[in-house]
Design a protein around this motif. Structure first.
Motif, PDB file in Angstrom:
ATOM      1  N   SER A 228      26.005  -2.247  34.359  1.00 28.96           N
ATOM      2  CA  SER A 228      25.216  -3.444  34.612  1.00 28.96           C
ATOM      3  C   SER A 228      25.225  -4.367  33.390  1.00 28.96           C
ATOM      4  CB  SER A 228      23.793  -3.077  35.034  1.00 28.96           C
ATOM      5  OG  SER A 228      23.329  -2.002  34.263  1.00 28.96           O
TER       6      SER A 228
ATOM      7  N   SER B 265      28.151  -6.626  33.635  1.00 32.01           N
ATOM      8  CA  SER B 265      28.066  -7.720  34.610  1.00 32.01           C
ATOM      9  C   SER B 265      27.438  -8.960  33.978  1.00 32.01           C
ATOM     10  CB  SER B 265      27.259  -7.268  35.822  1.00 32.01           C
ATOM     11  OG  SER B 265      25.918  -7.112  35.448  1.00 32.01           O
ATOM     12  N   GLN B 266      26.720  -8.763  32.887  1.00 26.18           N
ATOM     13  CA  GLN B 266      26.115  -9.917  32.212  1.00 26.18           C
ATOM     14  C   GLN B 266      27.085 -10.475  31.184  1.00 26.18           C
ATOM     15  OE1 GLN B 266      22.286  -8.553  30.751  1.00 26.18           O
ATOM     16  NE2 GLN B 266      21.342  -9.908  32.241  1.00 26.18           N
ATOM     17  N   THR B 267      28.068 -11.227  31.661  1.00 29.25           N
ATOM     18  CA  THR B 267      29.084 -11.729  30.747  1.00 29.25           C
ATOM     19  C   THR B 267      28.654 -13.032  30.077  1.00 29.25           C
ATOM     20  OG1 THR B 267      30.059 -12.902  32.571  1.00 29.25           O
ATOM     21  CG2 THR B 267      30.972 -10.730  32.066  1.00 29.25           C
TER      22      THR B 267
ATOM     23  N   GLN C 223      29.188 -15.803  31.438  1.00 32.28           N
ATOM     24  CA  GLN C 223      30.120 -16.827  31.907  1.00 32.28           C
ATOM     25  C   GLN C 223      29.703 -17.303  33.300  1.00 32.28           C
ATOM     26  OE1 GLN C 223      33.822 -14.609  31.428  1.00 32.28           O
ATOM     27  NE2 GLN C 223      34.421 -16.097  29.869  1.00 32.28           N
ATOM     28  N   LEU C 224      29.514 -18.603  33.404  1.00 32.83           N
ATOM     29  CA  LEU C 224      29.012 -19.193  34.639  1.00 32.83           C
ATOM     30  C   LEU C 224      29.961 -18.943  35.802  1.00 32.83           C
ATOM     31  CD1 LEU C 224      26.358 -20.533  34.862  1.00 32.83           C
ATOM     32  CD2 LEU C 224      27.493 -22.772  34.782  1.00 32.83           C
ATOM     33  N   ARG C 225      31.289 -18.952  35.482  1.00 36.19           N
ATOM     34  CA  ARG C 225      32.296 -18.760  36.524  1.00 36.19           C
ATOM     35  C   ARG C 225      32.100 -17.418  37.221  1.00 36.19           C
ATOM     36  NH1 ARG C 225      37.814 -19.357  33.504  1.00 36.19           N
ATOM     37  NH2 ARG C 225      36.560 -18.205  32.042  1.00 36.19           N
ATOM     38  N   THR C 226      31.960 -16.383  36.402  1.00 36.92           N
ATOM     39  CA  THR C 226      31.799 -15.050  36.983  1.00 36.92           C
ATOM     40  C   THR C 226      30.589 -15.007  37.890  1.00 36.92           C
ATOM     41  OG1 THR C 226      32.346 -14.452  34.731  1.00 36.92           O
ATOM     42  CG2 THR C 226      32.042 -12.646  36.304  1.00 36.92           C
ATOM     43  N   TYR C 227      29.469 -15.539  37.353  1.00 38.73           N
ATOM     44  CA  TYR C 227      28.247 -15.527  38.157  1.00 38.73           C
ATOM     45  C   TYR C 227      28.472 -16.219  39.497  1.00 38.73           C
ATOM     46  CZ  TYR C 227      25.827 -14.113  33.877  1.00 38.73           C
ATOM     47  OH  TYR C 227      25.436 -13.456  32.772  1.00 38.73           O
ATOM     48  N   ALA C 228      29.196 -17.404  39.427  1.00 45.79           N
ATOM     49  CA  ALA C 228      29.429 -18.184  40.647  1.00 45.79           C
ATOM     50  C   ALA C 228      30.237 -17.367  41.644  1.00 45.79           C
ATOM     51  CB  ALA C 228      30.150 -19.498  40.313  1.00 45.79           C
TER      52      ALA C 228
ATOM     53  N   ILE D 259      30.568 -14.095  41.835  1.00 45.55           N
ATOM     54  CA  ILE D 259      29.780 -12.984  42.376  1.00 45.55           C
ATOM     55  C   ILE D 259      28.812 -13.495  43.435  1.00 45.55           C
ATOM     56  CG2 ILE D 259      28.019 -11.265  41.787  1.00 45.55           C
ATOM     57  CD1 ILE D 259      29.477 -10.903  39.129  1.00 45.55           C
ATOM     58  N   MET D 260      28.237 -14.669  43.148  1.00 42.21           N
ATOM     59  CA  MET D 260      27.261 -15.214  44.084  1.00 42.21           C
ATOM     60  C   MET D 260      27.922 -15.531  45.426  1.00 42.21           C
ATOM     61  SD  MET D 260      24.460 -18.075  43.114  1.00 42.21           S
ATOM     62  CE  MET D 260      25.167 -19.545  43.805  1.00 42.21           C
TER      63      MET D 260
END
Lengths: 509, 618
Positions: free
Chosen positions: B586, B589-591, B593-598, B600-601
């Protein structure tokens, strides 16, 4: 008022010890020592008091030496209920006595932050005393937690090479099981309130209320697990060897001598009386855990090369007898369990002191590096031999009385398990004697040859701690009756209380 | 009128006091004082026993007395008292313990004089005497168990007395652990007896048992067999006899006192003391007889092959105790105890004689390195001649009277009497061979190691007294007729007594032929084929150590070593590792980086959508 005075002495003594650090760094241990002595002096008259207070435990009359009840949070039925009966008195006396021993064992060993060390030592003692005399479940839980934190700090700050791992493990095991205890206590109180409409944490009022049997069974597990982890029973023991190995000597003495006993005490005082029917349901299982603990602990003790680890696993084995005795729940076996608690407290405290003394002199606990130490330190060798043979259950010393009564009582309940447990007597001899061989007998190891000059034998200070422990074990072995008489009224009332309501397997041989 | 009985508690207490004085002195007393305390305390105990015995036997019909000092504990109806019983049996045992014990203590005062741990030695010896006296005096099985374990402890301490040698420590531990196996069985026996009879007081127990159980009841058989388990452990009988030969690692006086005269006979005493219980169980009694017969033969064969002087004597002890068990098993109670007494005399004599030999030969134990010693060590020589004659049961020695009585009673036994008799007879034949083999090899032939001058009078006097007892001890009759049911030996005529009398003499002659000058060469027999295998099999005492090592010791050690790190602990560590893994997972998962979050979302939304559709659609 004796009880409160004693706790006050220990709590305040701890603070005083901490503060005295500023003037001189040798002062705290004197303050601690005096606190323990003072507490002992205050307690002594209690040993001669005849029990007068008659209280009812769910209709069964029970005798108490002292009883106080002050309101604390009346809204939730939480009160300061301190009560002392023979069992509590015995445990408190053991606590103070071993506290005295622990202070002596820390005398030369602890060289930094001595004030804070003694503070933690005293507060652990105070917490334990609180556990032994609190009969309000909330208060009990409060002290249950109080005794853990200073003990955690003792290991985490003054421990040996792997102290942070060991202290964290100790903390997690006890904290996780403490959580279960808290949940079970709250659920018990709520269930009771639903039944009677009164919120109360009062032990006397919670006893004997017929809960729904499934709920009682569930709640019993919370109490059971918390106390068995503390005991420690198989398979909840892995925190113990690490904690002991890493702890400074004084903390080991307290841990083995009295902290483990709080688990056994909890089972006798709370788990079984609060949930007698549920306790019957798991009696065989609990006895099995006891037997497994006896054998597994002995096997593991034999395998260890670290002297402290060996003693730690031997504790697992010895406390297995306690668990077996409690859940066989015959008068003989419970008396035996209590005797075993006291005797184990004395013998194991001494063995940990010896381990500490060895480490202090040799800077190792590894038995493969030792050998032949008797030649350099005959007094220490002879004294170790005494405690080793006490620990393997030699008649004439206290441990034998405890183990024999446990087995004699348990045999009336479950023959097969008792036979298995009795094999522990053989396994106990195997590990105890091999320890003696590896450390004190045989050819002198390289270590001895290298250090022969600076291996002082036991001096006056160490003898001051050892001789009372030896005399204590001898007394328990030769004339144990005073201890039985002290605890007998308590156990008799608990026994009556529980067997009235249930068909305990052992109640009717 | 004061009775000596009132002082009976002093009998074990005085040696115990001796122990405490020596223990607390921490080795700071001069050797004379140590000897005074160590020997003196046993001498006082012996005097007391003498006075008590005189008073007891002065009565025409001696009445057994029980003296209670205090109640040890009183828990839930379990009230074992610290109480002593004075009767013919305990008196006989006390005479043996304090009498032979005193002689051995006197002997040790000189034998151990050069030892640095003189004080520790006598403290252990005194503790042993105290524990052994407690064992035989106890009127209560739990108190008996205290003495029982106490003598075991002293045996451990004294076998491992020279603890700097690791081999001695191993022998001591073996002695303790093997006997503890037996003790465990005995403890279970006590639990069982208490469960059914509600007491452990011996007299009450015996009365109660006769009321509770019929002859042949299964429970009483189990109880007896469990007690027998304790007895075979302590008395080194099959299958727990393996510890005794190794126990010879202790100083020789210890072997004489503990591993020949007294402690090892505790099992015999236990069975004799509880004989009323055993009489209720024919199966248990027969087992006792069979164990005795088998052990006496096995040990006798082994003794033939040994070359360590003390080990020969150790195997002969095992064998002789086998005779005592045989006696008990066939109901020859008095003969069994009689043999116990005479054996104490002649075996103590043999061990002390061996001690004198070893003393003069600088700790040499191998009989083939000895020879021709009869001129240099006359007292030891005569000790061995007399001791071996008694051991071999040659006529007119003490051993003859006791062994003869056992064999004849065995012959009359209803249950396989002739087989038991034959086994005993064969054993007696072998005993004679191995005893005189030892004598002829050590004292005759050419001198192989030049001995030092014989030791002083302190060692000689006990030997001379014991010589007298070994010869004339057969005339002493232990006062047992009021303890045991009478078993009048039937008068035999013809072959049976002739064989019983004659085979030991035949054994003596064979030993003479083989080992007296010129010594016969037997190597052709033992160096190849069946002879060799058999010799080695016997030499290893029927491979029992090997068997136990494979069966028990090695597996236990292996499991312990394999699980040193505690498998349970690894389970908890596994839980901890899973938690760490999830933590790392976990954390990753907190990189930031906005791209990753986007991404995943979006993936998450699609997944939720698909699932939602899947749920709604059907």
């Amino acid at each position: 008022m004796t009880m409160i005075t004693i706790m006050a002495i220990l709590f305040l003594g701890g603070i005083a010890a901490w503060l005295s650090d500023r003037w001189h760094q040798d002062l705290p241990r004197w303050v601690s020592l005096l606190s323990c002595l003072l507490a002992g002096v205050v307690l002594t008259p209690m040993l001669f008091v005849q029990p007068e207070q008659m209280l009812l435990l769910d209709g069964v009359s029970s005798t108490w030496l002292e009883y106080v009840n002050y309101q604390w949070i009346p809204r939730f039925g939480i009160a300061f209920i301190f009560a002392m009966d023979g069992l509590g008195l015995l445990m408190v006396a053991l606590t103070i006595f071993l506290g005295f021993v622990a202070v002596i064992s820390s005398w030369d060993e602890i060289t930094f932050r001595t004030g804070f060390f003694q503070f933690n030592l005293m507060w652990t003692l105070a917490g334990v005393v609180g556990v032994f005399i609190s009969l309000d479940l909330f208060l009990f839980f409060f002290f249950w937690e109080i005794m853990l934190i200073p003990m955690y700090l003792l290991i985490a700050i003054w421990g040996h090479e792997n102290k942070s791992y060991a202290s964290m493990k100790f903390f997690l095991f006890t904290q996780a099981s403490g959580m279960l205890l808290l949940v079970a206590i709250l659920a018990l109180v709520l269930a009771n309130a639903e039944e009677t409409g009164i919120y109360t944490f009062n032990y006397f009022m919670l006893l004997g209320h017929a809960l729904d049997s499934d709920l009682a069974y569930l709640l019993m597990w919370g109490f059971f697990l918390a106390f068995v982890v503390k005991l420690p029973g198989f398979p909840f023991h892995p925190w113990l060897p690490d904690a002991h190995t890493q702890a400074p000597t004084a903390a080991s003495v307290l841990l083995a001598g009295i902290l483990l006993k709080t688990g056994a005490y909890g089972l006798i005082r709370f788990t079984v009386p609060l949930f007698p029917e549920a306790a019957v349901r798991i009696a065989d299982f609990a006895m099995l855990l006891g037997v497994l603990g006896i054998l597994y602990g002995a096997l593991l003790a034999f395998a260890q090369a670290d002297f402290k680890r060996l003693v730690a696993y031997s504790s697992v084995s010895h406390m297995g007898f306690v668990l077996l005795g409690i859940y066989a729940w015959t008068e003989l076996s419970i008396q035996g369990a209590v005797m075993q608690m006291v005797a184990h407290g004395l013998s194991t405290a001494a063995l940990f002191m010896i381990a500490g003394a060895l480490q202090h002199r040799l800077h190792t606990r590894d038995m493969t590096a030792m050998g032949g130490l008797w030649q350099a330190m005959p007094r220490m060798g002879a004294i170790t031999m005494f405690f080793i043979i006490a620990s393997l259950g030699m008649p004439g010393l206290g441990n034998f009385v405890g183990e024999f009564l446990v087995l004699l009582g348990a045999f009336q309940v479950n023959k097969l398990m008792t036979i298995a447990a009795t094999l522990g007597l053989v396994a106990g001899a195997v590990y105890a004697l091999i320890a003696m061989q590896r450390v004190f007998q045989g050819e002198p190891g390289d270590l001895l040859n290298a250090k022969r000059q600076d291996l002082p034998d036991f001096g006056m200070k160490e003898l001051l701690a050892m001789i009372p422990l030896m005399l204590g074990l001898l007394w328990l072995g030769v004339y144990p009756q005073p201890v039985f008489d002290l605890v007998d009224p308590v156990l008799a009332s608990l026994y009556e209380l529980t067997t009235n309501q249930t068909n305990w397997v052992g109640s009717d041989p | 009128m004061t009775s000596m009985y009132e002082f009976v508690f002093l009998v074990p207490l005085v040696p115990l006091l001796g122990f405490f004085i020596l223990f607390c002195s921490l080795g700071n007393l001069p050797k004379q004082a140590v000897a005074l305390v160590g020997v003196g305390s046993v001498a006082i105990a012996a005097m007391l026993v003498l006075f008590i015995g005189v008073e007891f036997l002065a009565q025409t019909n001696p009445i057994p007395v029980t003296a209670t000092f205090y109640t040890w504990m009183n828990v839930a109806g379990f009230t074992p008292g610290v109480s002593f019983r004075i009767d013919g049996l305990s008196l006989t045992m006390m005479f043996v313990i304090t009498g032979v014990g005193l002689l051995i203590h006197i002997y040790s005062a000189l034998f151990m004089l050069d030892d640095a741990d003189y004080s520790r030695f006598f403290s252990y010896m005194n503790l042993f005497v105290a524990a052994m006296l407690l064992l035989v005096l106890a009127d209560n099985l739990l108190l008996l168990f205290v003495g029982w374990e106490g003598v075991g402890l002293c045996s451990y301490l004294l076998v491992g007395f020279w603890h700097h040698d690791a081999a001695n420590g191993a022998a001591a531990r073996k002695a303790f652990v093997v006997t503890r196996v037996g003790d465990t069985a005995m403890a279970l026996g006590l639990f069982l007896l208490f469960l059914h009879l509600g007491t452990l007081d011996i007299q009450a127990l015996m009365q109660q048992a006769k009321v509770t159980w019929q002859v042949g009841d299964a429970t009483v058989t189990i109880a007896c067999l469990l007690l027998l388990g304790g007895a075979v452990g302590k008395s080194a009988q099959l299958p727990l006899q393996t510890w005794l030969p190794d126990a010879m690692a202790g100083p020789t006086p210890v072997s004489a006192l503990i591993h020949a005269a007294t402690m090892v006979t505790a099992g015999v005493y236990l069975i004799a003391r509880t004989h009323e219980l055993f009489l209720l169980s024919p199966i248990a009694l027969n087992t006792v007889a069979v164990i005795g017969a088998a052990t006496l033969l096995m040990a006798a064969f082994t003794a033939l092959t040994q070359h360590d002087i003390k080990r020969i004597l150790a195997y002969s002890t095992i064998s002789q105790i086998g005779y005592m068990f045989l006696a008990l098993g066939v109901g020859a109670w008095s003969s069994g105890i009689f043999h116990l007494m005479t054996h104490a005399f002649f075996k103590a004599l043999l061990f002390l004689g061996a001690g004198a030999v070893i003393f003069s030969l600088h700790h040499e134990h191998d009989i083939f390195k000895m020879g021709g010693l009869r001129k240099h060590l006359p007292i030891a020589f005569w000790s061995f001649i007399i001791g071996s004659a008694a051991l071999a049961a040659l006529p007119l020695t003490s051993g003859f009277y006791s062994k003869d009585a056992i064999l004849l009673t065995a012959f009359d036994s209803a249950w396989h009497g002739q087989e038991l008799w034959a086994a005993g007879l064969l054993g007696a034949f072998l005993t004679s061979i191995y005893s005189f083999r030892l004598v002829f090899i050590v004292f005759f032939g050419e001198v192989k190691t030049q001995p030092e001058a014989p030791a002083g009078w302190l060692m000689a006097v006990p030997l001379v007294i014991l010589c007298g007892l070994a010869l004339g001890g057969g005339l002493l009759t232990p006062p047992l007729q009021w303890v045991f049911p009478a078993s009048a030996p039937v008068a035999h005529a013809g072959m049976v007594p002739m064989l019983t009398l004659g085979l030991p003499i035949a054994g003596l002659l064979i030993a003479g032929l083989l080992y007296l000058w010129p010594r016969a060469d037997l190597s052709w027999l033992t160096s190849r084929g069946l002879g060799k295998s058999l010799f080695q099999f016997w030499f290893s005492h029927w491979a029992m150590d090997w068997l136990y090592d494979r069966l028990l010791v090695t597996p236990y050690k292996t499991i312990a070593a394999w699980n040193r790190k505690d498998i349970i602990d690894r389970i908890y560590n596994g839980i901890a590792n899973v938690t760490w893994f999830l933590h790392d997972f976990s954390t990753q998962s907190q990189t930031g980086q906005l791209r990753t979050y986007a991404v995943i979302m979006v993936v998450g939304l699609v997944l939720v959508g698909v699932i939602a559709l899947g749920v709604i659609q059907p």
